[in-house]
Motif scaffolding. Structure first.
Motif, mmCIF file in Angstrom:
data_model
loop_
_atom_site.group_PDB
_atom_site.id
_atom_site.type_symbol
_atom_site.label_atom_id
_atom_site.label_comp_id
_atom_site.label_asym_id
_atom_site.label_seq_id
_atom_site.Cartn_x
_atom_site.Cartn_y
_atom_site.Cartn_z
ATOM 1 N N LYS A 190 -26.647 -24.187 -48.355
ATOM 2 C CA LYS A 190 -25.843 -24.471 -49.545
ATOM 3 C C LYS A 190 -26.664 -24.185 -50.789
ATOM 4 O O LYS A 190 -27.747 -24.751 -50.963
ATOM 5 C CB LYS A 190 -25.356 -25.921 -49.551
ATOM 6 C CG LYS A 190 -24.144 -26.163 -48.663
ATOM 7 C CD LYS A 190 -23.481 -27.489 -48.989
ATOM 8 C CE LYS A 190 -22.140 -27.610 -48.286
ATOM 9 N NZ LYS A 190 -21.431 -28.853 -48.651
ATOM 10 N N LEU A 191 -26.139 -23.320 -51.624
ATOM 11 C CA LEU A 191 -26.823 -22.922 -52.849
ATOM 12 C C LEU A 191 -25.925 -23.260 -54.046
ATOM 13 O O LEU A 191 -24.955 -22.547 -54.326
ATOM 14 C CB LEU A 191 -27.125 -21.417 -52.827
ATOM 15 C CG LEU A 191 -27.998 -20.928 -51.661
ATOM 16 C CD1 LEU A 191 -28.048 -19.406 -51.638
ATOM 17 C CD2 LEU A 191 -29.400 -21.502 -51.768
ATOM 18 N N PRO A 192 -26.207 -24.360 -54.750
ATOM 19 C CA PRO A 192 -25.400 -24.689 -55.938
ATOM 20 C C PRO A 192 -25.516 -23.584 -56.986
ATOM 21 O O PRO A 192 -26.571 -22.950 -57.125
ATOM 22 C CB PRO A 192 -26.032 -25.990 -56.443
ATOM 23 C CG PRO A 192 -26.847 -26.503 -55.307
ATOM 24 C CD PRO A 192 -27.286 -25.314 -54.516
ATOM 25 N N PHE A 193 -24.449 -23.360 -57.711
ATOM 26 C CA PHE A 193 -24.505 -22.347 -58.772
ATOM 27 C C PHE A 193 -25.605 -22.678 -59.786
ATOM 28 O O PHE A 193 -26.172 -21.771 -60.401
ATOM 29 C CB PHE A 193 -23.155 -22.247 -59.472
ATOM 30 C CG PHE A 193 -22.101 -21.546 -58.651
ATOM 31 C CD1 PHE A 193 -22.421 -20.455 -57.867
ATOM 32 C CD2 PHE A 193 -20.784 -21.977 -58.661
ATOM 33 C CE1 PHE A 193 -21.457 -19.806 -57.116
ATOM 34 C CE2 PHE A 193 -19.813 -21.350 -57.919
ATOM 35 C CZ PHE A 193 -20.145 -20.260 -57.138
ATOM 36 N N SER A 194 -25.911 -23.945 -59.945
ATOM 37 C CA SER A 194 -26.958 -24.336 -60.888
ATOM 38 C C SER A 194 -28.340 -23.853 -60.450
ATOM 39 O O SER A 194 -29.275 -23.835 -61.254
ATOM 40 C CB SER A 194 -26.976 -25.857 -61.054
ATOM 41 O OG SER A 194 -27.206 -26.493 -59.798
ATOM 42 N N SER A 195 -28.493 -23.462 -59.174
ATOM 43 C CA SER A 195 -29.792 -23.012 -58.679
ATOM 44 C C SER A 195 -29.999 -21.507 -58.852
ATOM 45 O O SER A 195 -31.092 -21.000 -58.583
ATOM 46 C CB SER A 195 -29.942 -23.373 -57.195
ATOM 47 O OG SER A 195 -29.064 -22.613 -56.383
ATOM 48 N N ASP B 70 -18.431 -25.042 -56.717
ATOM 49 C CA ASP B 70 -19.720 -25.548 -57.178
ATOM 50 C C ASP B 70 -20.912 -24.781 -56.635
ATOM 51 O O ASP B 70 -22.048 -25.018 -57.067
ATOM 52 C CB ASP B 70 -19.862 -27.023 -56.787
ATOM 53 C CG ASP B 70 -18.797 -27.881 -57.445
ATOM 54 O OD1 ASP B 70 -18.745 -27.902 -58.688
ATOM 55 O OD2 ASP B 70 -18.004 -28.515 -56.726
ATOM 56 N N GLY B 71 -20.702 -23.878 -55.699
ATOM 57 C CA GLY B 71 -21.819 -23.131 -55.143
ATOM 58 C C GLY B 71 -21.388 -22.240 -53.999
ATOM 59 O O GLY B 71 -20.196 -22.105 -53.708
ATOM 60 N N ALA C 71 -17.447 -19.906 -51.037
ATOM 61 C CA ALA C 71 -17.668 -20.808 -52.168
ATOM 62 C C ALA C 71 -17.200 -22.195 -51.754
ATOM 63 O O ALA C 71 -16.214 -22.336 -51.037
ATOM 64 C CB ALA C 71 -16.905 -20.322 -53.390
ATOM 65 N N ASN D 30 -18.131 -29.426 -54.196
ATOM 66 C CA ASN D 30 -19.010 -30.553 -53.886
ATOM 67 C C ASN D 30 -18.226 -31.730 -53.318
ATOM 68 O O ASN D 30 -17.086 -31.997 -53.719
ATOM 69 C CB ASN D 30 -19.745 -31.018 -55.141
ATOM 70 C CG ASN D 30 -20.961 -30.170 -55.459
ATOM 71 O OD1 ASN D 30 -21.545 -29.542 -54.588
ATOM 72 N ND2 ASN D 30 -21.354 -30.160 -56.716
ATOM 73 N N SER E 36 -19.503 -17.743 -63.068
ATOM 74 C CA SER E 36 -18.963 -17.721 -61.706
ATOM 75 C C SER E 36 -17.520 -17.251 -61.647
ATOM 76 O O SER E 36 -16.968 -17.096 -60.559
ATOM 77 C CB SER E 36 -19.070 -19.121 -61.084
ATOM 78 O OG SER E 36 -18.349 -20.066 -61.847
ATOM 79 N N GLU F 247 -21.954 -21.344 -49.885
ATOM 80 C CA GLU F 247 -22.389 -21.853 -48.580
ATOM 81 C C GLU F 247 -22.403 -20.698 -47.591
ATOM 82 O O GLU F 247 -21.442 -19.930 -47.501
ATOM 83 C CB GLU F 247 -21.437 -22.943 -48.103
ATOM 84 C CG GLU F 247 -21.741 -23.485 -46.721
ATOM 85 C CD GLU F 247 -20.689 -24.476 -46.261
ATOM 86 O OE1 GLU F 247 -20.632 -25.565 -46.863
ATOM 87 O OE2 GLU F 247 -19.925 -24.147 -45.331
#
Length: 604
Positions: free
Chosen positions: A381-386, A338-339, A441, A444, A404, A341
């Motif tokens: 933490k950087l979500p892929f949505s960001s 999901d992102g 990676a 969540n 991704s 880290e």
């Protein structure tokens, strides 16, 4: 007609580009000027690029910043007022590190394209997302019911089967079928598992009556208690242990790991497969300089850490430094996560993390900014949505969605520029450093199971000291005669628990063809006996996929109805649907029944 100026350059890197060390110069048109159209910064220094040209005539229009002097200078190009020396040697080393030995023609073509266009025109791969549930053993008594439940819920299902015709007739025309055998790795093609996010594994070694069975396996459906059993087909070792190992290896990358996928930071080989190099504003004529180092004792625990450090300057219209990895030969598939880290020690500045999905040198990078706290280790933490699509600090509104599953390179940047004309509010010229001990990676929280496995009650009992086997089910008593079926089922379970995949292991007691709906008993420690319907087990498996309380748990389950009594549903008064979470909530981590074998205290 516009007035023009002429500049000749004697490179310090002539030994690399021009073994004879001959000063070379060439003719270029005015649109080959530097990025800001104020002075010329052009990395063309040897005759091998244009062997038929004798001069370098740099056509600078009068209205641009006027040249105060022009001179030959070894090592740098320095040709305008208020500009600092530009290090062509470092520029060349940057290109060489990321792109290998330069092809002169391609180099010129690329340079012209980049300086005359403001955006990449190469189409990007469009992301295809999926949350497919893979069902293995899909034509078995539990597996086919799992497929039906998932389809009724509207979830995308893929079934791994050995016999396509049998599966098609049993499961219907619209089920996504893949043909493979977990005991044969060559049949488990990687493309079969693309888009798979969760697995329900109902594969089991085939046990049948010695005297044979009816075409619809009526004797088998009654249960092993009612016939003299034998192994049919592949051995328990091959199916339950080797097959499990093959299946885990096949799906591990697509379903993800509970602790995430480490890209950087492993002890002993901290860089892993990432080869970092500096990529600074020298590529645009600037003078900022950075580097990547490994500090052997820089981690908060005294271990090794990566270090992004350097000096940033806005001279020559620059203002950014970065370190970037070489393109990976095999892209990283992070689609199960999901992102990103990171564990970093901040210096109070804002940085950028850039993930690149194209092997091109200069194209869209998917970028997220993060702030740091001075002199403090912190988890970012950087979500892929960001992550936004960015090209030269400008958001690319029509870029393809972030993919991704195809990470080609990773980049850390400290820049004066934020996005779309905005500036980094924490930017300061001068030295900086960012220690970072890990990049991974993540999934969540709360984490739910990605792999649900149907095993069997009794797997720890054949070797349990002091157990009265005469009171145990047939599979326990006949473990040796059945080629150690329960022993290898337990070994297969251990592979799941050790894999790092978020899991649930369901151990049904004797399976029946009765309807679901009876009251249930969930237990741990591998002690209970009884019966339970295949339909109920299928429902439990599907429910476990969505429950954080089932994650990491191993448990046995049976109905409260005795073996001697059939369970029949009254159509006028059907049982209510169960909330399986009420059962899952009472389960504990770490209880497998092996405690009795190993003398390990049961966790409380």
């Amino acid at each position: 007609m516009e007035s023009c100026y002429c500049l000749s350059v004697l490179p310090s890197t002539s030994s690399l580009l021009n073994p004879q060390g001959i000063s070379s110069s060439y003719t270029f048109k005015r649109n080959y000027l530097d990025f800001h159209q104020k002075v010329l910064v052009l990395p063309i220094c040897t005759k091998q690029f244009f062997p038929h040209t004798n001069r370098l005539d740099l056509l600078l229009p009068k209205q641009t910043l006027p040249l105060k002097y022009t001179r030959k200078h070894k090592g740098v190009i320095f040709a305008a007022s208020n500009r600092q020396a530009w290090d062509f040697g470092r520029f060349f080393r940057t290109l060489y590190f990321f792109n290998g030995p330069p092809n002169p023609a391609k180099f010129i073509e690329s340079l012209i394209e980049k300086l005359s266009s403001s955006a990449s025109t190469k189409p990007l791969k469009k992301m295809e997302t999926s949350g497919t549930v893979l069902v293995t053993g899909a034509t078995g008594g539990v597996g086919r019911r799992v497929v039906d439940i998932l389809r009724n819920k509207g979830l995308p299902v893929r079934a791994l089967v050995r016999n396509k015709e049998k599966a098609r007739s049993m499961l219907g025309p619209d089920v996504d079928l893949i043909v493979g055998d977990v005991t044969k790795t060559e049949t488990l093609s990687p493309e079969y598992f693309q888009g798979v996010r969760k697995v329900i594994n109902a594969i089991s070694v085939i046990v049948g009556p010695k005297e044979g069975d009816t075409p619809d396996r009526a004797k088998y459906s009654q249960g092993i208690k009612f016939f003299e059993p034998e192994i049919k087909g592949d051995s328990p070792e091959k199916v339950e242990f080797i097959g499990m190992k093959n299946l885990i290896n096949a799906v591990k990358n697509s379903v993800g790991l509970k602790d995430g996928k480490l890209l950087f930071g492993s002890k002993g080989n901290i860089t892993g497969k990432l080869a970092w190099g500096a990529l600074d504003d020298v590529v645009m004529g600037g003078v900022s300089a950075s580097e990547f180092q490994v500090d052997p004792n820089g981690n908060e625990d005294g271990g090794p850490t990566g270090l992004f450090k350097g000096v940033v300057s806005t001279a020559n219209n620059g203002g950014f430094t970065s370190i970037r990895t070489k393109n990976l030969s095999v892209p990283e598939d992070l689609s199960a996560y999901d992102g990103i880290e990171m564990r970093v020690k901040g210096d109070g500045h804002r940085y950028k993390l850039i993930l690149r999905t194209s092997s091109d040198w200069d194209t869209v990078g998917y970028t997220a900014s993060f702030d740091t706290i001075r002199d403090q280790w912190q988890t970012i933490k950087l979500p892929f949505s960001s992550f936004r699509p960015v090209f030269r600090a400008r958001t690319v509104v029509d870029a393809a969605p972030f993919d991704s599953s195809n990470i080609i390179a990773v980049q850390l940047m400290y820049s004066k520029f934020e996005y779309d004309g905005k500036l980094n509010p924490t930017f300061e010229e001068g030295s900086f450093q960012l220690p970072f001990s890990s990049i991974r990676a993540y999934i969540n929280e709360p984490i739910t199971p990605r792999f649900v496995h149907v095993s069997s009650a009794g797997v720890t009992r054949p070797d349990r000291p002091g157990l009265d086997l005469s009171k145990q089910p047939p599979a326990v008593r006949l473990n040796k005669e059945l080629d150690f079926i329960l022993t290898y089922k337990l070994k297969g379970e251990d592979l799941i628990r050790e894999s790092g995949i978020p899991y649930t292991i369901v151990r049904p007691c004797a399976l029946t063809e009765e309807a679901a709906g009876a009251d249930l008993i969930f237990d741990q420690g591998d002690n209970i006996t009884g019966k339970i319907s295949r339909e109920e087990i299928a429902r439990i498996c599907v429910a476990a996929l969505g429950s954080q309380y089932a994650c990491g748990k191993t448990f046995e389950v049976k109905s409260t109805v005795p073996f001697s009594e059939p369970y029949v549903i009254d159509p006028e008064n059907p049982p209510p649907d169960k909330d399986y979470d009420e059962y899952f909530k009472n389960l504990k981590d770490g209880i497998t029944g092996k405690e009795a074998l190993e003398g390990t205290p049961v966790p409380v």
